[in-house]
Design a protein around this motif. Structure first.
Motif, short mmCIF file in Angstrom:
data_model
loop_
_atom_site.label_atom_id
_atom_site.label_comp_id
_atom_site.label_asym_id
_atom_site.label_seq_id
_atom_site.Cartn_x
_atom_site.Cartn_y
_atom_site.Cartn_z
N PHE A 61 0.80 -1.23 0.00
CA PHE A 61 0.00 0.00 0.00
C PHE A 61 0.84 1.28 0.00
N CYS A 62 2.13 1.14 0.19
CA CYS A 62 2.98 2.33 0.17
C CYS A 62 3.05 2.95 -1.23
N GLU A 63 2.66 2.17 -2.19
CA GLU A 63 2.67 2.68 -3.56
C GLU A 63 1.59 3.73 -3.75
N GLU A 64 0.57 3.62 -2.92
CA GLU A 64 -0.56 4.53 -3.09
C GLU A 64 -0.10 5.96 -2.86
N GLU A 65 -0.76 6.85 -3.58
CA GLU A 65 -0.32 8.24 -3.64
C GLU A 65 -0.46 8.94 -2.28
N GLN A 66 -1.63 8.72 -1.67
CA GLN A 66 -1.91 9.49 -0.45
C GLN A 66 -1.44 8.76 0.80
N TYR A 67 -0.57 7.77 0.65
CA TYR A 67 -0.15 6.90 1.75
C TYR A 67 0.32 7.68 2.97
#
Lengths: 860, 522
Positions: free
Chosen positions: B167-173
């Protein structure tokens, strides 16, 4: 109304003993004289201290009255009227109370003018914070003035000088003291009154030799109220097995020996009785003046007296004050109508009570009830005299303002206090000397010498107070018997030193140093040392240590090894002991209470805290491994540690733990040794610093004290000068008188001669016009005033018959004022006319010398 | 993922491995000493078991006092067998093959937990770890960013590592995490800057605000519940729980079907209301009295313990003084004996010392005997007072309960009267009101009706009796336990003290004896 004579019925005695009294007086004088050489002697013995030349009898007749303002030399109409009223009052009074002494109403001032006593009080608030409270005022007055006895101890003086004169010459009698103090207290908002009355000989003559010095008085210990709630669950004490008979016998024996002791003491008692005051034949007749402060203002809870000679407060029940004739403040005057047979004990100090106090001027600002009462009283008086006309004025007359110039005290005078900055007070077995700050170069401000005997020959103790010292020394106490010196320091001394008790400044001698433990990292509170030990007390340490005791052995033979370390010469440590408070985070039998390092025996004793309800403490005794042991494979054997574990039979902890503990302890021992050496070094350091400080005493000066602080003074003056330097230049630039004319010709760099001449003429004519205009304005005003006067006069002439008295008075006042204005305007016009030509010439001269024009004009 | 299986044989933690691991941590000199006397695993506080190819955790239960445990770089697949390590503060399980977070519930002191580089896909089962400050769960299989919300419950969490999760790939992480864990200081080894925090708050406040509101509500509810529970607890200790109100009265009628039927009779409702009012007021009285009595009891007990404590402190001081006196007197004794010039002198001194020790023992024992006597008296007093308090309480409770019974009796009589009247009316068909059918059925036979009323009455009386019995038995129990405890405490204290004295004396004797051994006989 029963009038009783304050001071009791001793009149007869007085008459009978008239001769005796004279003798007595002579005797007293003789005593006073014989006292003096002794005084001088003691003063001479004081070294390093400023000794003022004792001013011998001061001649009041020689004072300079020429500089005094006119109010001192004349009486205003209102004052005259007041004197008339007072006269009338006195007449009534003597009529009503023929057997009382005449009132102290209007003594003569320094210019020989009769002044009413109330007008001599000049309420003043002085700009010093200390003088905002009564005790500050009282101590200032008693320090600042030198006491003079009354000319006659039995009657009030016929002279009463103004407070300003008293302040100027710094001396006066009890009345002068009281008036000055009263003026200051009323100024500070107290409800204060001067009192004319009677007091004991000691009070009247400022004889405090029978008093214990206030500095030596022990503060009364407030008995601690221990609220012990009786618990019904209380163990009964074990039965008393002692023989009652034996106890009785013992008590008897004790009583007997005590009785014999007492008998012996009684013999000695005779000697001590000399202390008791001798009977005073003039008891109750000696006139004194003091100050009464009533409750109500400035949060004064109940009335009290202030003796102006000592500055001490006394309760109104004090048996030294024997009676009151009258009291007064700046507004009014009251005569005491109460019986003073029992001194001042039973007096009621409600001045509104007309039965107890006879008021002179019935006041309008008092409550109505009081006013009415006062009027009634007046009527009562008036029945005896037929002077009704005066009555009206009596009731409506308000006290005129004081004739005395404002009281002023310069900061320097305030600081210097006593005349020439020194004052000596003798108390019972004690002598107190006071100096102004900065007078002595070592900062000494107060010295109390305590003697063993009444004759003040054998010194027991000397206490010295210091002020403004850079080394923060506050007080030094020297006990002559034990030879102990105790020095007290204010916070801020190097290393937090607070108290230093010592016999000599040599290191490793007996001394105690106390510290401000909050200011120290190690929380040291006290360090007591002598030749063989150091005891240190701590407060608030993280490791819970509160006590450390180090014992030293005798120094070994000096090893004179070249380049040896310094501590080779230090005393060998024999034993170090530390005590700890309970650390509640650890269980009790793991929390060390006492740790003893026996250095020479290579042993360490640990004692732990007691467990709850246990009476034996756990213990561990370590024997440090010797070198032989070390070589063996076993580094720790059970023999090296003797353990006692309270309340558990599991005897041995694992050797591993003991070994770890031993290692820790060895490390700590090393550190502790180092710390002891540091302590020693610190003591040496402090001693050295102290010696240096004593050798070269420096005084600090507050930066707000511009008088003393040289640097500040210079700065201040520099800025002041700078300001002065700047300002004139500024003005000149701003107001160039030639500017308007220069602008007219366009401000050229260089002017031709024609231009210059024209400029000069312009300037001169302009000035001339101005002068004329000015004169015209004054002329116009003059004419206007004259016209107005004429008009008014005419009006008055026309209506004169219809005018009431008041209107007439108004007109007359107006008329005289207008006349005055006309006179002034005429004067100004005259002067203007005279000076105008001079001014014109002056301008001409100035123009000639002006650098801008000079080139052309000087030759013109 | 990170481990290769084929190279080395997987291990289970066994004693041998543990022994080794413990020994490794010691310096040489201590190691020798420790080896010679054996290792007690209870004393070990730190243990490192890294790089040992451990597959299964086991045999750690002996390390009761362990605070730091490193199990990183193994091939552990399941967190287990850690339950007994309750003192653990630091646990490192990084670089293993763990798939599920579990088995950590007992480790409530845990502050630092590392699960870095594992195969975890969900953050769960950690509710009890309220002390957690540092949590590392990077390089795992976390996919749902919403999982992070779970971490909100750790109020002390300041450092968090999540890098390397899907989930670290997600932009708003970053902003999402920061917004949901507001007190976080370090995220993924980086300081969380104020600007980030502000940005996060402004972006996600629509998510956070309801969350916060919900949490606050839950907290308030919990607090309320706790407060209520506490109050009830307080009432229970006063033996008057559920008496402040109509609980008891309601319980009378709770299982009484007959009464419900009878309530339909005309006039019964009013009667019931009046009865209820009176009954509740009596209950209230009882309740207030109970609370007052409770305070009185507590005061009595605390006063007794205060007195006892005073006596014990005095006794402790006295004993301490005796012992200190003795120790000061005999400080140099042992040395003197040891260094005595001749055997005779040593012997005489030894005898003297021995005598002294005996003397001390006697003094201490006398003191103890005396104390026992005193305390016994004290406790007897206490027992007496407690008995008085209990009996007055019981008396009064009985009185009030009698009032309740009276009310019930009176009510019963009236009810009976009404019932019979109604019956008579019904028989004469003079009854105006409409009554339900089952009630109408009752109004046929007099005996049935009377029986019914009587049954109801009996049920009520029984309930009242039971409640009274409750209070009384509780009171008796309390009385017995309080006095029993006092006696037991005293007995324990006495035993401990005697044991202590003997031990101390033995210790002194032993010291003396050991010195004698060193003395060479003549």
């Amino acid at each position: 109304m029963t009038l009783l004579w304050p001071g009791g019925g001793r009149m007869e005695v007085l008459e009978e003993n008239d001769e005796e009294e004279q003798r007595e007086e002579e005797l007293m004088k003789a005593l006073e004289i014989s006292d003096e050489p002794h005084n001088i002697e003691t003063k001479l013995s004081v070294d390093q201290v400023f000794v003022p030349n004792d001013v011998s009898d001061f001649d009041w007749s020689s004072i300079d009255i020429s500089q005094l303002p006119s109010s001192y030399k004349t009486n205003s109409p209102r004052e005259k009227k007041l004197l008339r009223i007072a006269d009338h009052y006195l007449q009534q009074y003597t009529h009503l109370c023929p057997d009382r002494k005449p009132l102290f109403l209007y003594p003569v001032n320094e210019c020989g003018i009769k002044k009413f006593v109330s007008t001599t009080v000049r309420p003043t608030l002085l700009p010093y914070t200390e003088l905002y409270h009564w005790d500050g005022c009282a101590s200032f007055v008693c320090d600042y003035l030198t006491m003079e006895p009354l000319k006659s101890p039995l009657i009030p003086p016929s002279l009463l000088y103004s407070p300003t004169t008293i302040l100027k010459y710094q001396r006066g009698n009890c009345f002068d003291f009281s008036v000055l103090l009263c003026s200051m207290l009323i100024g500070a908002g107290y409800d204060a009154y001067c009192v004319n009355g009677y007091a004991t000989h000691d009070i009247c003559s400022l004889d405090e030799t029978l008093e214990v010095c206030p500095l030596l008085r022990k503060p009364q210990e407030v008995p601690k109220e221990i609220m012990k709630k009786s618990n019904k669950y209380r163990v009964k004490s074990s039965p008393d097995m002692q023989s009652k008979f034996e106890l009785q016998q013992e008590a008897k024996k004790k009583a007997e020996t005590e009785a014999t002791h007492k008998n012996e003491e009684r013999g000695e008692g005779k000697v001590t009785e000399v202390e008791k005051p001798t009977h005073d034949p003039l008891y109750g007749l000696r006139v004194h003046a003091w100050v009464l402060v009533l409750s109500g203002k400035r949060e004064v809870p109940e009335p009290f007296f202030i003796n102006p000679f000592t500055g001490n407060s006394h309760s109104t029940m004090d048996e030294h004050f024997l009676g009151i004739e009258s009291v007064w403040n700046h507004k009014n005057y009251w005569v005491n109508m109460q019986d003073c047979r029992n001194g001042c004990k039973d007096l009621i100090f409600d001045l509104g009570d007309t039965v107890c106090w006879e008021i002179m001027l019935s006041e309008t600002d008092k409550p109505l009830q009081v006013l009415l009462d006062a009027e009634e009283e007046n009527e009562l008086f008036d029945r005896n005299t037929d002077d009704i006309e005066e009555e009206e004025e009596d009731t409506s007359f308000a006290m005129p303002p004081s004739w005395v110039a404002p009281i002023q005290i310069s900061p320097r005078e305030f600081e210097t206090r006593c005349s020439q900055g020194k004052k000596v007070i003798l108390y019972k077995k004690a002598k107190l000397e006071k100096w102004a700050p900065y007078l002595n170069r070592n900062g000494l401000v107060k010295r109390l010498t305590v003697y063993a005997d009444l004759g003040c020959t054998e010194v027991v103790e000397v206490r010295e107070w210091f002020k403004n010292r850079e080394d923060m020394l506050d007080m030094r106490e020297l006990n002559k018997q034990t030879q102990l010196t105790t020095e007290y320091f204010s916070p801020g001394h190097l290393l937090g030193l607070k108290v230093h008790i010592y016999k000599s400044m040599e290191p490793e001698t007996e001394r105690v140093m106390e510290f401000y433990n909050e200011a120290r990292v190690d929380g040291l509170q006290k360090r007591a040392e002598n030749a063989s030990e150091i005891k240190e007390y701590f407060v608030g340490r993280d490791d819970f240590k509160y006590f450390q005791h180090t014992e030293f052995g005798k120094r070994g033979k000096k090893i004179s090894v070249a380049g040896a370390r310094t501590d080779i010469n230090s005393r060998p440590i024999v034993q170090m002991k530390e005590c700890f408070h309970r650390n509640l985070e650890k269980p009790a039998d793991e929390d060390v209470a006492e740790r003893v390092f026996l250095i020479t025996e290579e042993m360490i004793h640990l004692t732990y805290h007691l467990k709850d309800k246990y009476i034996t403490a756990s213990k561990k005794d370590f024997f440090k491994p010797t070198e032989n042991y070390r070589k063996q494979s076993e580094i720790m054997t059970p023999e090296m540690c003797i353990t006692y574990q309270a309340g558990s039979s599991v005897k041995d902890k694992k050797l591993l733990h003991l070994y770890k503990l031993l290692q820790e302890l060895t490390e700590e021992e090393k550190q502790l040794k180092q710390q002891v050496r540091q302590s020693e070094a610190e003591v040496l350091n402090i001693l050295k610093i102290r010696e240096n400080e004593e050798a070269d005493i420096k005084l600090t000066v507050s930066i707000y004290n511009t008088e003393r602080n040289e640097k500040r003074k210079q700065q201040y003056e520099a800025t002041k000068n700078a300001m002065e330097d700047e300002f004139p230049v500024h003005e000149e630039q701003d107001l160039d008188y030639l500017a308007p004319f220069l602008i007219q010709i366009g401000h050229p760099e260089k002017m031709t001669k024609g231009q210059v001449l024209r400029l000069r003429d312009d300037c001169l004519t302009d000035f001339k016009n101005r002068l004329i205009a000015k004169a015209n304005i004054i002329q116009a005003r003059f004419e206007k005033e004259v016209e107005e006067l004429k008009k008014k006069n005419q009006q008055f002439q026309e209506n004169q018959s219809q005018l009431s008295r008041e209107e007439e008075a108004v007109f007359l006042a107006d008329y005289s004022e207008t006349m005055f204005r006309i006179h002034i305007v005429a004067l100004r016009l005259n002067r203007e006319k005279q000076t105008a030509p001079q001014k014109y010439l002056a301008l001409e001269e100035k123009l000639r010398k002006d650098p801008r024009l000079a080139v052309h004009l000087s030759h013109a | 993922m990170s481990q290769s299986y084929n190279s080395i044989k997987p291990n289970v933690i066994d004693d041998e491995m543990l022994q080794k691991a413990v020994e490794e941590r010691w310096p040489e000199d201590i190691g020798k000493l420790a080896k010679s006397e054996g290792i007690d695993f209870k004393d070990v506080t730190e243990l490192q078991l890294s790089f040992r190819n451990i597959l299964q955790i086991d045999n750690l239960w002996q390390f009761e006092n362990l605070t730091k445990l490193q199990l990183d770089n193994n091939i552990i697949e399941k967190i287990e067998a850690l339950e007994s390590l309750v003192h653990l503060v630091w646990l490192d399980l990084s670089f293993n093959n763990i798939e599920v977070i579990e088995g950590l519930d007992t480790l409530v002191k845990l502050q630092d937990l590392s699960l870095y580089n594992n195969r975890i896909s969900k953050i769960e089962h950690m509710d009890t770890l309220q002390e957690l400050q540092i949590f590392s769960i990077g390089k795992n299989n976390l996919t749902a960013l919403e999982d992070v919300v779970y971490l909100r419950r750790f109020k002390k969490l300041r450092t968090l590592n999540l890098t390397g999760n899907p989930f670290c790939e997600e932009e708003q992480y970053v902003l999402f995490v920061v917004a949901h864990i507001p007190d976080l200081v370090y995220l993924d080894f980086k300081l969380v800057s104020d600007t980030t925090r502000e940005l996060a708050v402004s972006k996600y406040h629509y998510l956070i605000d309801p969350l916060e509101h919900e949490e606050a509500q839950a907290l308030a509810q919990l607090e309320e519940k706790l407060a209520k529970q506490k109050e009830l607890e307080y009432h229970k200790t006063a033996f008057v729980e559920y008496l402040n109100g109509s609980f008891l009265f309601d319980s009378l009628y709770a299982e009484d079907t007959e009464a419900a039927k009878l309530a339909y009779l005309p006039g019964v409702d009013d009667l019931l209301q009046a009865y209820r009012k009176d009954f509740v007021s009596v209950c209230e009285n009882l309740f207030n009295y109970g609370l007052k009595e409770y305070e009185k009891r507590e005061a009595e007990v605390s006063e007794f313990y205060k007195g006892l404590h005073e006596a014990l402190t005095a006794n402790q001081q006295e004993g301490r003084k005796i012992i200190l006196d003795f120790e000061n007197r005999n400080k140099e004794r042992l040395d003197e004996i040891h260094h005595a010039t001749s055997y005779n002198i040593a012997e005489s001194k030894r005898a003297e010392y021995n005598e002294d020790i005996l003397q001390l023992s006697e003094t201490l024992m006398t003191l103890e005997m005396q104390t026992v006597d005193q305390l016994e008296e004290l406790i007897k007093d206490f027992e007496k007072n407690i008995a008085v308090i209990a009996s007055t309480f019981i008396e009064n409770v009985k009185g009030m309960m009698a009032q309740c019974r009276d009310l019930e009796n009176r009510h019963h009589e009236k009810l009976l009267e009404i019932s019979i009247n109604t019956l008579e009316k019904s028989v004469k068909n003079e009854l105006d009101e409409d009554l339900p059918d089952d009630v109408r059925e009752l109004l046929v036979d007099k005996t049935t009706l009377v029986n019914m009323v009587n049954t109801s009455h009996n049920v009520h009386l029984l309930k009242i009796d039971m409640r009274e019995c409750d209070i009384l038995s509780n009171t008796y129990r309390w009385q017995a336990s309080v006095t029993g405890k006092a006696f037991q405490n005293e007995i324990d204290r006495n035993r401990n003290r005697v044991k202590e004295i003997f031990q101390y004396i033995d210790n002194l004797q032993e010291q003396l004896d050991s010195i004698e051994l060193l003395e060479p006989p003549e």
